[in-house]
Write a protein that holds these residues in place. Structure first.
Motif, PDB file in Angstrom:
ATOM      1  N   LEU A  57       0.867  -1.259  -0.031  1.00 25.36           N
ATOM      2  CA  LEU A  57       0.012  -0.229   0.309  1.00 25.36           C
ATOM      3  C   LEU A  57       0.873   1.378   0.043  1.00 25.36           C
ATOM      4  O   LEU A  57       2.091   1.285   0.440  1.00 25.36           O
ATOM      5  CB  LEU A  57      -0.920   0.082   1.176  1.00 25.36           C
ATOM      6  N   TYR A  58       0.250   2.220  -0.484  1.00 27.38           N
ATOM      7  CA  TYR A  58       1.071   3.719  -0.552  1.00 27.38           C
ATOM      8  C   TYR A  58       2.338   3.625  -1.240  1.00 27.38           C
ATOM      9  O   TYR A  58       3.276   3.978  -0.639  1.00 27.38           O
ATOM     10  CB  TYR A  58       0.985   4.093   0.961  1.00 27.38           C
ATOM     11  N   CYS A  59       2.238   3.568  -2.470  1.00 25.03           N
ATOM     12  CA  CYS A  59       3.531   3.649  -3.131  1.00 25.03           C
ATOM     13  C   CYS A  59       3.406   4.661  -4.226  1.00 25.03           C
ATOM     14  O   CYS A  59       2.420   4.893  -5.134  1.00 25.03           O
ATOM     15  CB  CYS A  59       3.392   2.350  -4.159  1.00 25.03           C
ATOM     16  N   PHE A  60       4.157   5.919  -4.026  1.00 23.83           N
ATOM     17  CA  PHE A  60       4.056   7.113  -4.932  1.00 23.83           C
ATOM     18  C   PHE A  60       4.670   6.707  -6.314  1.00 23.83           C
ATOM     19  O   PHE A  60       5.529   6.004  -6.436  1.00 23.83           O
ATOM     20  CB  PHE A  60       5.145   8.086  -4.097  1.00 23.83           C
ATOM     21  N   PRO A  61       3.894   7.328  -7.255  1.00 21.18           N
ATOM     22  CA  PRO A  61       4.017   6.603  -8.653  1.00 21.18           C
ATOM     23  C   PRO A  61       5.546   7.072  -9.040  1.00 21.18           C
ATOM     24  O   PRO A  61       6.425   6.210  -9.658  1.00 21.18           O
ATOM     25  CB  PRO A  61       3.008   7.565  -9.263  1.00 21.18           C
ATOM     26  N   GLU A  62       6.150   8.209  -8.492  1.00 20.88           N
ATOM     27  CA  GLU A  62       7.457   8.397  -9.245  1.00 20.88           C
ATOM     28  C   GLU A  62       8.489   7.608  -8.475  1.00 20.88           C
ATOM     29  O   GLU A  62       9.668   7.424  -8.898  1.00 20.88           O
ATOM     30  CB  GLU A  62       7.801   9.890  -8.881  1.00 20.88           C
ATOM     31  N   GLU A  63       8.162   6.909  -7.556  1.00 22.25           N
ATOM     32  CA  GLU A  63       9.272   5.935  -7.011  1.00 22.25           C
ATOM     33  C   GLU A  63       8.814   4.569  -7.262  1.00 22.25           C
ATOM     34  O   GLU A  63       9.832   3.384  -6.623  1.00 22.25           O
ATOM     35  CB  GLU A  63       9.186   5.980  -5.391  1.00 22.25           C
ATOM     36  N   ILE A  64       8.064   4.053  -7.991  1.00 21.82           N
ATOM     37  CA  ILE A  64       7.913   3.029  -8.590  1.00 21.82           C
ATOM     38  C   ILE A  64       9.026   2.355  -9.832  1.00 21.82           C
ATOM     39  O   ILE A  64       8.893   2.839 -10.823  1.00 21.82           O
ATOM     40  CB  ILE A  64       6.304   2.559  -9.052  1.00 21.82           C
ATOM     41  N   LEU A 106       2.104   9.791 -15.397  1.00 22.05           N
ATOM     42  CA  LEU A 106       0.886   8.959 -14.599  1.00 22.05           C
ATOM     43  C   LEU A 106       0.378   7.796 -15.757  1.00 22.05           C
ATOM     44  O   LEU A 106       0.297   6.754 -15.517  1.00 22.05           O
ATOM     45  CB  LEU A 106       0.056   9.602 -14.017  1.00 22.05           C
ATOM     46  N   ARG A 107       0.025   8.306 -16.811  1.00 27.70           N
ATOM     47  CA  ARG A 107      -0.615   7.595 -17.881  1.00 27.70           C
ATOM     48  C   ARG A 107       0.259   6.435 -18.208  1.00 27.70           C
ATOM     49  O   ARG A 107       0.031   5.110 -18.351  1.00 27.70           O
ATOM     50  CB  ARG A 107      -1.175   8.342 -19.323  1.00 27.70           C
ATOM     51  N   GLU A 108       1.444   7.096 -18.496  1.00 23.34           N
ATOM     52  CA  GLU A 108       2.617   5.961 -19.009  1.00 23.34           C
ATOM     53  C   GLU A 108       2.645   4.919 -18.082  1.00 23.34           C
ATOM     54  O   GLU A 108       3.104   3.849 -18.286  1.00 23.34           O
ATOM     55  CB  GLU A 108       3.826   6.691 -19.377  1.00 23.34           C
ATOM     56  N   MET A 109       3.031   5.250 -16.655  1.00 24.74           N
ATOM     57  CA  MET A 109       3.211   4.425 -15.681  1.00 24.74           C
ATOM     58  C   MET A 109       2.145   3.446 -15.458  1.00 24.74           C
ATOM     59  O   MET A 109       2.208   2.126 -15.414  1.00 24.74           O
ATOM     60  CB  MET A 109       3.399   5.115 -14.186  1.00 24.74           C
ATOM     61  N   ILE A 110       0.724   3.754 -15.572  1.00 22.63           N
ATOM     62  CA  ILE A 110      -0.328   2.874 -15.407  1.00 22.63           C
ATOM     63  C   ILE A 110      -0.407   2.061 -16.672  1.00 22.63           C
ATOM     64  O   ILE A 110      -0.572   0.816 -16.451  1.00 22.63           O
ATOM     65  CB  ILE A 110      -1.737   3.764 -15.515  1.00 22.63           C
ATOM     66  N   ALA A 111      -0.119   2.438 -17.881  1.00 24.35           N
ATOM     67  CA  ALA A 111      -0.106   1.476 -19.010  1.00 24.35           C
ATOM     68  C   ALA A 111       0.912   0.600 -18.837  1.00 24.35           C
ATOM     69  O   ALA A 111       0.762  -0.649 -19.055  1.00 24.35           O
ATOM     70  CB  ALA A 111      -0.085   2.294 -20.263  1.00 24.35           C
ATOM     71  N   HIS A 112       1.990   1.010 -18.374  1.00 23.45           N
ATOM     72  CA  HIS A 112       3.194  -0.127 -18.288  1.00 23.45           C
ATOM     73  C   HIS A 112       2.771  -1.104 -17.397  1.00 23.45           C
ATOM     74  O   HIS A 112       3.390  -2.195 -17.284  1.00 23.45           O
ATOM     75  CB  HIS A 112       4.386   0.811 -17.979  1.00 23.45           C
ATOM     76  N   LEU A 113       2.250  -0.710 -16.204  1.00 22.56           N
ATOM     77  CA  LEU A 113       1.878  -1.689 -15.285  1.00 22.56           C
ATOM     78  C   LEU A 113       0.939  -2.764 -15.471  1.00 22.56           C
ATOM     79  O   LEU A 113       1.105  -3.795 -15.419  1.00 22.56           O
ATOM     80  CB  LEU A 113       1.162  -1.008 -14.036  1.00 22.56           C
ATOM     81  N   ARG A 114       0.032  -2.200 -16.410  1.00 25.05           N
ATOM     82  CA  ARG A 114      -1.223  -3.114 -16.884  1.00 25.05           C
ATOM     83  C   ARG A 114      -0.338  -4.130 -18.114  1.00 25.05           C
ATOM     84  O   ARG A 114      -0.900  -5.097 -18.325  1.00 25.05           O
ATOM     85  CB  ARG A 114      -2.303  -2.289 -17.465  1.00 25.05           C
ATOM     86  N   ASP A 115       0.722  -3.328 -18.782  1.00 24.07           N
ATOM     87  CA  ASP A 115       1.199  -4.248 -19.669  1.00 24.07           C
ATOM     88  C   ASP A 115       2.089  -5.435 -19.243  1.00 24.07           C
ATOM     89  O   ASP A 115       1.956  -6.838 -19.556  1.00 24.07           O
ATOM     90  CB  ASP A 115       2.168  -3.310 -20.684  1.00 24.07           C
ATOM     91  N   GLU A 116       2.775  -4.974 -18.207  1.00 20.39           N
ATOM     92  CA  GLU A 116       3.466  -6.265 -17.463  1.00 20.39           C
ATOM     93  C   GLU A 116       2.792  -7.127 -16.504  1.00 20.39           C
ATOM     94  O   GLU A 116       2.893  -8.171 -16.459  1.00 20.39           O
ATOM     95  CB  GLU A 116       4.684  -5.438 -16.528  1.00 20.39           C
TER      96      GLU A 116
END
Length: 359
Positions: A57-64, A106-116
């Motif tokens: 829980l609580y993962c800041f997007p820039e640190e993923i 943010l959009r790129e990170m969300i798309a990448h998470l769902r791709d992986e």
């Protein structure tokens, strides 16, 4: 070392799920080791017997980091669930908040998470009415939520806390506007959440039992998509008595708003059997298998053999009994075997598995 010691003690007391949460969970290790050490911690926690789920829980997007994403993807006990407090989607508001990401990132990170990790459950929180927010900023958030379709989302109105930089900012937003914007986002998210819940109909999910509704003889549980106290439940009927903490597999029969209804299929046991997922069909071959078998692709995230089951995974026996199913629904045995022959797949190879994954 202290975290691992505590985790071992919790497991010995019967705890099945570990939840990792901090002010910035992704930065774990920076103060102790001078580097991000969350992936290493996850691997070590995953080795503890008795622990079934590890939730972050609580993962800041820039640190993923990519290392963290791959750890979530490959570590069996880590839930495909990530809580990412985005707070807003307008670049101008994000900048005033002091956030280090913009909407494009943010959009790129969300798309990448769902791709992986295609089955990942993404939770986020948003704030309405931050000082200086405009109607245009709010509409950007609406478009962002509509496009990204988060699995779980909470919205809070901005609170003017004393001794914070934002408290002294100009253009404070009236409370009624904050509430209006909050309601509009939640109305949209409710529609998204209902659609996602309906997509789970026919799926087979691991469930952690949390309690029972004695008047209805129904058990209350959570799936990997449900963090305690903030997400929904699955209500499961079972032919035997279950205890809090039991891990089972349930077939989803219905979706009701934020919750699911299901039926218990079998008890789930911790396993280290590497053969369980050793044979994975490539996407093209599996696609042809589904097409020839008339199995809808959207229902085929799993092809399961739900009887093997309590007989030492004797899937061949299950096949002989006609117990093969996809997403809990029966497959015609003879037709399925004909399809395997047509595709030159060896039945003995395919049925060594509990699961065939579509990825």
């Amino acid at each position: 070392e202290s975290l691992l010691k505590e985790a071992h003690e919790l497991a010995e007391r019967g705890v099945k799920e570990l939840i990792l949460v901090a002010q910035e969970t992704t930065l774990y290790g920076m103060d102790l080791y001078g580097k991000k050490a969350l992936p290493e911690l996850l691997h070590k926690l995953g080795e503890i017997p008795g622990i079934f789920w590890i939730r972050i829980l609580y993962c800041f997007p820039e640190e993923i980091t990519e290392e963290l994403i791959q750890t979530i993807k490959t570590e069996p006990k880590v839930c495909h669930y990530l809580d990412i407090p985005i707070q807003h989607a307008s670049d101008s508001v994000l900048k005033r908040m002091g956030r280090r990401t913009n909407q494009e990132q943010l959009r790129e990170m969300i798309a990448h998470l769902r791709d992986e990790i295609p089955d990942i459950c993404l939770r986020t929180t948003l704030i309405t009415g931050f000082p200086g927010e405009t109607q245009e900023d709010h509409e950007e958030v609406i478009d962002f939520v509509d496009d990204c379709e988060f699995d779980r989302l909470g919205v809070f109105t901005y609170s003017q806390e004393e001794d914070t930089p934002a408290a002294d900012m100009p253009d404070q937003i009236p409370e009624e506007i904050k509430l209006e914007w909050q309601g509009e986002i939640m109305e949209l998210q409710q529609f998204i959440a209902f659609e996602k819940a309906e997509e789970m109909d026919g799926e087979v999910l691991k469930v952690m039992v949390e309690g029972k509704l004695p008047e209805d003889n129904i058990f209350v549980g959570r799936t990997y998509k449900d963090a305690p106290n903030v997400d929904g439940f699955i209500f499961v009927s079972a032919e035997r008595e279950l205890m809090s903490g039991d891990m089972i597999k349930a077939y989803v029969t219905e979706a009701q708003e934020y919750d699911l209804i299901g039926e218990m299929i079998e008890e789930y046991e911790e396993t280290h059997d590497e053969d369980a997922d050793a044979f994975v069909l490539d996407k093209d071959t599996l696609g042809r298998l589904l097409e020839e078998s008339n199995i809808p692709e959207e229902k085929a995230s799993k092809i399961i053999m739900p009887t093997a089951l309590n007989e030492g995974r004797n899937v061949t026996k299950a096949f002989e009994l006609g117990c093969v199913a996809y997403a809990g629904k029966p497959i015609d045995q003879e037709k399925f075997e004909n399809v395997l022959r047509k595709l030159e797949l060896k039945k003995k190879e395919l049925i060594l598995l509990m699961t065939v994954k579509l990825f």
